[in-house]
Write an enzyme that holds these catalytic residues in place. Structure first.
Site, PDB file in Angstrom:
ATOM      1  N   ASP A 184       0.835  -1.206   0.000  1.00 29.78           N
ATOM      2  CA  ASP A 184       0.000   0.000   0.000  1.00 29.78           C
ATOM      3  C   ASP A 184       0.871   1.258   0.000  1.00 29.78           C
ATOM      4  O   ASP A 184       1.955   1.266   0.582  1.00 29.78           O
ATOM      5  CB  ASP A 184      -0.900  -0.039   1.250  1.00 29.78           C
ATOM      6  CG  ASP A 184      -2.059   0.936   1.139  1.00 29.78           C
ATOM      7  OD1 ASP A 184      -2.300   1.479   0.035  1.00 29.78           O
ATOM      8  OD2 ASP A 184      -2.738   1.153   2.155  1.00 29.78           O
TER       9      ASP A 184
ATOM     10  N   LEU B   5      11.055 -20.619  -4.362  1.00 32.89           N
ATOM     11  CA  LEU B   5      10.097 -19.645  -3.805  1.00 32.89           C
ATOM     12  C   LEU B   5       8.825 -19.723  -4.631  1.00 32.89           C
ATOM     13  O   LEU B   5       8.880 -19.692  -5.866  1.00 32.89           O
ATOM     14  CB  LEU B   5      10.683 -18.220  -3.892  1.00 32.89           C
ATOM     15  CG  LEU B   5       9.717 -17.079  -3.566  1.00 32.89           C
ATOM     16  CD1 LEU B   5       9.389 -17.052  -2.066  1.00 32.89           C
ATOM     17  CD2 LEU B   5      10.303 -15.715  -3.977  1.00 32.89           C
TER      18      LEU B   5
ATOM     19  N   HIS C 210       2.838   3.418  -8.897  1.00 28.78           N
ATOM     20  CA  HIS C 210       2.758   1.973  -9.124  1.00 28.78           C
ATOM     21  C   HIS C 210       4.019   1.475  -9.838  1.00 28.78           C
ATOM     22  O   HIS C 210       4.558   0.419  -9.528  1.00 28.78           O
ATOM     23  CB  HIS C 210       1.517   1.625  -9.956  1.00 28.78           C
ATOM     24  CG  HIS C 210       0.223   1.968  -9.269  1.00 28.78           C
ATOM     25  ND1 HIS C 210      -0.019   1.648  -7.954  1.00 28.78           N
ATOM     26  CD2 HIS C 210      -0.904   2.603  -9.708  1.00 28.78           C
ATOM     27  CE1 HIS C 210      -1.233   2.069  -7.612  1.00 28.78           C
ATOM     28  NE2 HIS C 210      -1.788   2.658  -8.657  1.00 28.78           N
TER      29      HIS C 210
HETATM   30  C1  FPP Z   1      -1.859   0.195  -3.344  1.00 29.20           C
HETATM   31  O1  FPP Z   1      -1.439   1.530  -3.383  1.00 29.20           O
HETATM   32  C2  FPP Z   1      -1.251  -0.541  -4.445  1.00 29.20           C
HETATM   33  C3  FPP Z   1      -1.953  -1.109  -5.460  1.00 29.20           C
HETATM   34  C4  FPP Z   1      -3.416  -1.055  -5.554  1.00 29.20           C
HETATM   35  C5  FPP Z   1      -1.252  -1.803  -6.556  1.00 29.20           C
HETATM   36  C6  FPP Z   1       0.005  -2.528  -6.228  1.00 29.20           C
HETATM   37  C7  FPP Z   1       0.631  -2.955  -7.477  1.00 29.20           C
HETATM   38  C8  FPP Z   1       1.954  -2.921  -7.797  1.00 29.20           C
HETATM   39  C9  FPP Z   1       2.999  -2.558  -6.851  1.00 29.20           C
HETATM   40  C10 FPP Z   1       2.388  -3.282  -9.169  1.00 29.20           C
HETATM   41  C11 FPP Z   1       1.977  -4.618  -9.711  1.00 29.20           C
HETATM   42  C12 FPP Z   1       2.392  -5.774  -8.890  1.00 29.20           C
HETATM   43  C13 FPP Z   1       3.014  -6.901  -9.317  1.00 29.20           C
HETATM   44  C14 FPP Z   1       3.097  -8.089  -8.421  1.00 29.20           C
HETATM   45  C15 FPP Z   1       3.635  -7.050 -10.641  1.00 29.20           C
HETATM   46  P1  FPP Z   1      -2.529   2.657  -3.506  1.00 29.20           P
HETATM   47  O2  FPP Z   1      -2.691   3.001  -4.935  1.00 29.20           O
HETATM   48  O3  FPP Z   1      -3.803   2.240  -2.835  1.00 29.20           O
HETATM   49  O4  FPP Z   1      -1.841   3.817  -2.727  1.00 29.20           O
HETATM   50  P2  FPP Z   1      -2.532   4.947  -1.836  1.00 29.20           P
HETATM   51  O5  FPP Z   1      -3.246   4.233  -0.718  1.00 29.20           O
HETATM   52  O6  FPP Z   1      -1.367   5.758  -1.378  1.00 29.20           O
HETATM   53  O7  FPP Z   1      -3.459   5.702  -2.737  1.00 29.20           O
END
Ligand code: FPP
Length: 245
Positions: A23, A134, A40
């Site tokens: 997050d 893994l 992201h």
């Molecule tokens: C939450 O941050 C994160 C996500 C919804 C996406 C996570 C995805 C990645 C890191 C990339 C893809 C992953 C892989 C395994 C290839 P948020 O957008 O909710 O952040 P915020 O709470 O600060 O708005």
């Protein structure tokens, strides 16, 4: 000096399975005046570092919450950006992951994914199916409640067909009907960004997981932070509802 032998014998085991709620990408980008998708994108670098760190720490299972069943409600550009990052990640990293003994699995609602992403994931699962160093499970279009409901439906169908008695339904049988069947429950669930909730992630499987909440945003999370969380886990006493005596 007999003490070291004793303390070595009692040294708490490291977690076999770590699950992570990644997050804070949006906030990381916002703090820099950047679009959310750049957060992201930066988050992908952390994914790469954390996968490598898990191999070094000899963690056997890593599950990453990449996209929840609720994330489809986000703006179309953000969803498209996240899906593109997934494509990039699999295309760029697959050979390396395969060479390093990583098995890839996906949990979540496959029917909602674009056909080409589905194909990439199925191919990655197939190519890496014999790897055991893994197991990297990517939770994509995943919701813990949906997963439990789907397992209940499957069991209810067997009851309706007269193949199963209601009294035969046990926690083990339900677990065997979840998408994570065959993967041990997470010993440790980490969530970054300071938020302290599970957000529909591995609800059944995390019943006895240790939870560690880290203030850092996901793009700032590092291999050292992961090692720190593992050390904290090893200092905790797991009692599974017992008294610990
Ligand atoms: C939450 O941050 C994160 C996500 C919804 C996406 C996570 C995805 C990645 C890191 C990339 C893809 C992953 C892989 C395994 C290839 P948020 O957008 O909710 O952040 P915020 O709470 O600060 O708005």
């Amino acid at each position: 000096m007999s003490q070291p032998v004793v303390s070595q014998a009692l040294a708490p085991s490291p977690p076999r399975h770590i699950a992570i709620i990644m997050d804070g990408n949006g906030r990381w980008a916002k703090a820099r005046g950047l679009p959310r998708n750049l957060g992201h994108r930066q988050g992908i670098d952390t994914v790469r570092d954390v996968v490598r760190a898990c191999r070094t720490l000899r963690i056997e299972y890593l599950t990453l919450y990449a996209f929840s069943s609720e994330n489809w409600k986000r703006p179309e550009t953000e969803v498209a950006g996240l899906m593109e990052l997934l494509r990039l990640f699999i295309r760029r990293e697959l050979d390396d992951l395969w060479r390093n003994g990583v098995r890839i699995r996906m949990i979540g609602d496959r029917s909602k994914l674009a056909p080409d992403i589905m194909q990439l994931i199925t191919d990655a699962e197939h190519k890496t199916r014999d790897n055991r160093t893994l197991t990297l499970t990517i939770a994509l279009s995943y919701g813990g409640q949906d997963e439990i409901v789907a397992a209940c439906r499957r069991l209810a169908e067997q009851v309706a067909a007269g193949k199963l008695q209601p009294a035969e339904i046990t926690p083990d049988l339900l677990a065997a009907n979840l998408e994570t069947a065959g993967i041990p429950d997470p010993d440790l669930v980490i969530r970054t960004s300071g938020e302290q909730r599970l957000s529909n992630f591995l609800l059944w499987q995390s019943a006895y997981s240790e939870l560690i909440f880290v203030d850092k945003l996901w793009p700032d999370f590092s291999a050292q932070d992961l090692a720190g969380a593992v050390e904290e886990f090893q200092r905790r006493e797991r009692r599974y509802g017992g008294s610990g005596e």
